[in-house]
Design a protein around this motif. Structure first.
Motif, PDB file in Angstrom:
ATOM      1  N   CYS A  78      35.841 -48.366-121.168  1.00  0.00           N
ATOM      2  CA  CYS A  78      35.609 -48.759-119.785  1.00  0.00           C
ATOM      3  C   CYS A  78      35.631 -50.275-119.682  1.00  0.00           C
ATOM      4  O   CYS A  78      35.445 -50.983-120.664  1.00  0.00           O
ATOM      5  N   CYS A  82      31.101 -50.956-115.920  1.00  0.00           N
ATOM      6  CA  CYS A  82      30.578 -49.589-115.974  1.00  0.00           C
ATOM      7  C   CYS A  82      29.194 -49.551-116.621  1.00  0.00           C
ATOM      8  O   CYS A  82      28.927 -50.260-117.572  1.00  0.00           O
ATOM      9  N   HIS A  87      29.568 -45.268-112.999  1.00  0.00           N
ATOM     10  CA  HIS A  87      30.623 -45.119-113.965  1.00  0.00           C
ATOM     11  C   HIS A  87      31.901 -44.871-113.180  1.00  0.00           C
ATOM     12  O   HIS A  87      32.399 -43.768-113.123  1.00  0.00           O
ATOM     13  N   ASP A  89      35.634 -45.743-112.822  1.00  0.00           N
ATOM     14  CA  ASP A  89      36.813 -46.388-113.372  1.00  0.00           C
ATOM     15  C   ASP A  89      37.941 -46.221-112.363  1.00  0.00           C
ATOM     16  O   ASP A  89      38.518 -45.157-112.241  1.00  0.00           O
TER      17      ASP A  89
HETATM   18 ZN   LIG Z   1      33.480 -46.118-116.850  1.00  0.00          ZN
END
Ligand SMILES: [Zn+2]
Ligand SMILES: [Zn+2]
Ligand SMILES: [Zn+2]
Length: 137
Positions: A78, A82, A87, A89
């Motif tokens: 990541c 993150c 989280h 992406d």
């Molecule tokens: Zn991530």
């Protein structure tokens, strides 16, 4: 402190030798990796330990999972933003139907998703299937 330990500490992951090894491998390879590949790399470690390490890393926002519904789940590092519970992406994953390669298309940024009031996203994923650069023509 080395880079590996610094990342683990920043993501509040307790430092263990296995975690150091797996993270180091991801940084070195800078590639999309699956449990099977990691098991081959770390033959002395058992599959469960490697699997747990991946799960912990995923939870803490160090790596994100990539699924195409066909082959095993793959993972990629990541970006620094993150963290646990956050989280996101924001790039699509490209699955080549010819050579089977999977890539993070990090130069393609997905537009922010505006959710209806009262909803919050903890994960957003986009998969694109097609022909990669190497397989054109
Ligand atoms: Zn991530
Ligand atoms: Zn391809
Ligand atoms: Zn990715």
């Amino acid at each position: 402190m080395n880079r590996i330990d610094a990342i683990l500490q920043q993501k509040s992951v307790r430092i263990t030798p296995m975690r150091q090894l797996v993270l180091k491998h991801f940084l070195q390879e800078d590639a999309v990796l699956g449990l099977n590949e990691l098991e081959e790399t770390f033959q002395k470690s058992d599959r469960i330990t490697i699997y747990r390490t991946l799960k912990t890393f995923e939870e803490k926002g160090i790596i994100h999972s990539i699924q195409n519904g066909v082959s095993e789940v793959k993972y990629a590092l990541c970006k620094e933003h993150c963290e646990e519970q956050h989280h996101i992406d924001r790039h699509p994953h490209f699955h080549c139907l010819v050579c089977g390669s999977i890539e993070c298309l990090e130069s393609v940024l997905l537009p922010p998703t505006i959710l209806p009031q009262g909803y919050s996203a903890s994960e957003i994923k986009m998969n694109i299937k097609g022909r990669c650069k190497k397989c054109q023509g």
